[in-house]
Design a protein around this motif. Structure first.
Motif, PDB file in Angstrom:
ATOM      1  N   PRO A  60       0.805  -1.222   0.000  1.00 46.57           N
ATOM      2  CA  PRO A  60       0.000   0.000   0.000  1.00 46.57           C
ATOM      3  C   PRO A  60       0.842   1.279   0.000  1.00 46.57           C
ATOM      4  O   PRO A  60       0.355   2.333  -0.428  1.00 46.57           O
ATOM      5  CB  PRO A  60      -0.809  -0.110   1.300  1.00 46.57           C
ATOM      6  N   ASP A  62       3.356   2.185  -1.823  1.00 47.79           N
ATOM      7  CA  ASP A  62       3.670   2.710  -3.153  1.00 47.79           C
ATOM      8  C   ASP A  62       2.675   2.272  -4.229  1.00 47.79           C
ATOM      9  O   ASP A  62       2.892   2.495  -5.418  1.00 47.79           O
ATOM     10  CB  ASP A  62       5.097   2.324  -3.573  1.00 47.79           C
ATOM     11  N   GLY A  63       1.563   1.638  -3.815  1.00 45.27           N
ATOM     12  CA  GLY A  63       0.512   1.290  -4.767  1.00 45.27           C
ATOM     13  C   GLY A  63       0.834   0.129  -5.670  1.00 45.27           C
ATOM     14  O   GLY A  63       0.219  -0.014  -6.730  1.00 45.27           O
ATOM     15  N   SER A  64       1.758  -0.729  -5.268  1.00 44.60           N
ATOM     16  CA  SER A  64       2.217  -1.788  -6.166  1.00 44.60           C
ATOM     17  C   SER A  64       1.676  -3.152  -5.777  1.00 44.60           C
ATOM     18  O   SER A  64       1.266  -3.391  -4.638  1.00 44.60           O
ATOM     19  CB  SER A  64       3.746  -1.833  -6.197  1.00 44.60           C
ATOM     20  N   ARG A 142       1.646  -1.206 -10.776  1.00 44.38           N
ATOM     21  CA  ARG A 142       0.882  -0.364  -9.875  1.00 44.38           C
ATOM     22  C   ARG A 142      -0.549  -0.186 -10.361  1.00 44.38           C
ATOM     23  O   ARG A 142      -0.794  -0.107 -11.566  1.00 44.38           O
ATOM     24  CB  ARG A 142       1.535   1.018  -9.734  1.00 44.38           C
ATOM     25  N   GLN A 144      -3.329   2.610  -9.240  1.00 45.63           N
ATOM     26  CA  GLN A 144      -3.687   3.773  -8.436  1.00 45.63           C
ATOM     27  C   GLN A 144      -4.527   4.717  -9.293  1.00 45.63           C
ATOM     28  O   GLN A 144      -4.019   5.306 -10.247  1.00 45.63           O
ATOM     29  CB  GLN A 144      -2.451   4.506  -7.916  1.00 45.63           C
ATOM     30  N   HIS A 145      -5.801   4.818  -8.968  1.00 45.65           N
ATOM     31  CA  HIS A 145      -6.703   5.720  -9.679  1.00 45.65           C
ATOM     32  C   HIS A 145      -7.307   6.704  -8.698  1.00 45.65           C
ATOM     33  O   HIS A 145      -7.505   6.391  -7.517  1.00 45.65           O
ATOM     34  CB  HIS A 145      -7.817   4.935 -10.383  1.00 45.65           C
ATOM     35  N   ASP A 146      -7.612   7.896  -9.192  1.00 40.61           N
ATOM     36  CA  ASP A 146      -8.274   8.912  -8.379  1.00 40.61           C
ATOM     37  C   ASP A 146      -9.786   8.720  -8.447  1.00 40.61           C
ATOM     38  O   ASP A 146     -10.319   8.074  -9.354  1.00 40.61           O
ATOM     39  CB  ASP A 146      -7.913  10.309  -8.878  1.00 40.61           C
ATOM     40  N   THR A 164      -7.767   1.013  -6.594  1.00 36.60           N
ATOM     41  CA  THR A 164      -6.553   1.619  -6.067  1.00 36.60           C
ATOM     42  C   THR A 164      -5.907   0.720  -5.034  1.00 36.60           C
ATOM     43  O   THR A 164      -6.569  -0.085  -4.365  1.00 36.60           O
ATOM     44  CB  THR A 164      -6.849   3.001  -5.449  1.00 36.60           C
ATOM     45  N   SER A 166      -3.496   1.842  -1.949  1.00 42.30           N
ATOM     46  CA  SER A 166      -3.011   3.067  -1.327  1.00 42.30           C
ATOM     47  C   SER A 166      -2.899   2.879   0.178  1.00 42.30           C
ATOM     48  O   SER A 166      -3.456   1.930   0.739  1.00 42.30           O
ATOM     49  CB  SER A 166      -3.963   4.229  -1.634  1.00 42.30           C
ATOM     50  N   VAL A 170      -7.284  -0.615   0.058  1.00 42.27           N
ATOM     51  CA  VAL A 170      -7.231  -1.270  -1.253  1.00 42.27           C
ATOM     52  C   VAL A 170      -8.645  -1.576  -1.692  1.00 42.27           C
ATOM     53  O   VAL A 170      -9.430  -2.167  -0.936  1.00 42.27           O
ATOM     54  CB  VAL A 170      -6.401  -2.574  -1.197  1.00 42.27           C
ATOM     55  N   SER A 176     -11.155  -3.448 -12.228  1.00 41.63           N
ATOM     56  CA  SER A 176      -9.862  -2.829 -11.925  1.00 41.63           C
ATOM     57  C   SER A 176      -8.729  -3.487 -12.710  1.00 41.63           C
ATOM     58  O   SER A 176      -7.696  -2.861 -12.941  1.00 41.63           O
ATOM     59  CB  SER A 176      -9.556  -2.917 -10.429  1.00 41.63           C
TER      60      SER A 176
END
Length: 344
Positions: A60, A62-64, A142, A144-146, A164, A166, A170, A176
């Protein structure tokens, strides 16, 4: 493990009863559910089933993610545009999709994989392999979406998220692209998730099996009934659980609250027992309340994902759970498909 060489069986009588109940109660519209006709073609009900054995590590910070997926392919290829069902003994072409940038590669199995298209955040690949064979894929990257705002009537809007990984949490669905989805198929899963200490993961089906070694925690889930898509939710949860005759009641809260959890566990057990006596056995091993990190009222197979304000509304226990439980039984057999909807 579910036999991936067989098709999903026809709808049992109890599924028809659950659909009738939901229609009479008007719950389908309330939950944002979409139904398919009971007279739908046999092809839409009897889809090939792919068995996934996924091992995934989430970071979480680094979003990977880093993952492997051993796919047990069906004996008959899914029917999608460009797919092929060749003579016995020849490779078949099927299509998979995965989040762009995850760079899948074949780790084992006699197969070829090549990129063919991109659809927004999703990349599509052509996989040629022997029908009925096992293929292991590896991938990493990764997700990661807003948030995006969706406007609704009367000047209202809600937030939605493609997916995401984060520090806040998650949220990953089939859309996704966190696992290699075989287009045109249903899915079963055996899942092992590795996370930082104090984090837990939630998925549909039976679990969690939890192992800790001080440096990470491993959480196991499995679901042998065919699913439309696979979900993965994670956060630094506190888990509360209560075994029952029909299914285990669970609550995953971001902030420890034993009193709140106890109310949900008791209500879950009550409603599952009540509807199981009226209609038929509950088809999952558990039903879980899961606290999300933004305001939602989502229904997934065997769990509901509620925002921190929504789940603390005083009326929600006797408004939401009576609707969620029967929806699980109908949705499990493909009569009713759950879509996201925010409760406001």
């Amino acid at each position: 493990m579910h036999d991936s060489n067989k098709f999903l069986p026809t709808l049992p009588p109890t599924a028809h009863l659950w659909l009738i109940l939901l229609s009479l109660l008007g719950l389908l519209g309330l939950l944002g559910l979409s139904t398919t006709s009971l007279a739908a073609s046999e092809a839409s009900i009897r889809q090939p089933v792919v068995a996934h054995q996924i091992r995934i590590r989430l970071d979480p910070s680094d979003g990977s993610l880093s993952a492997t997926d051993r796919l047990s392919l069906p004996a008959v290829s899914p029917e999608t545009s460009g797919s092929t069902s060749p003579p016995t003994g020849r490779p078949a072409a099927i299509f998979i999709q995965l989040h762009q940038g995850l760079e899948p590669e074949i780790l084992s199995g006699n197969a070829t994989l090549e990129p063919v298209a991109r659809r927004g955040h999703l990349a599509q690949f052509r996989l040629e392999a022997q029908p009925g064979s096992e293929i292991e894929l590896g991938y990493q990257g990764r997700i990661q979406h807003d948030f995006s705002a969706v406007r609704e009537g009367m000047g209202r809007e809600r937030q939605q998220l493609i997916g995401t990984i984060s520090p806040e949490g998650v949220f990953l669905s089939g859309f996704s692209g966190w696992y290699p989805k075989v287009l045109g198929s249903l899915e079963t899963v055996s899942l092992e998730v590795s996370l930082p200490p104090d984090w837990l993961a939630v998925a549909q089906g039976e679990g969690p099996e939890i192992e800790e070694d001080g440096e990470q925690v491993r959480i196991g889930w499995r679901e042998n009934a065919p699913q439309d898509e696979l979900y993965l939710i994670a956060a630094p949860f506190t888990l509360y659980r209560q075994p029952n005759d029909n299914a285990e009641a669970q609550a995953f809260l971001r902030n420890a609250d034993a009193d709140l959890a106890a109310r949900y566990l008791e209500a879950t057990a009550t409603y599952i027992d009540r509807y199981s006596q009226l209609i038929g056995p509950y088809p999952y091993a558990k039903f879980a309340l899961v606290e999300n990190f933004w305001e939602t009222g989502y229904g997934m197979p065997s769990f509901t994902l509620l925002g921190p304000q929504v789940l603390r509304l005083p009326f929600i226990l006797h408004f939401l759970l009576p609707a969620r439980d029967p929806a699980q039984l109908v949705g499990q057999r493909g009569v009713c498909r759950l879509f996201t909807r925010q409760l406001e």
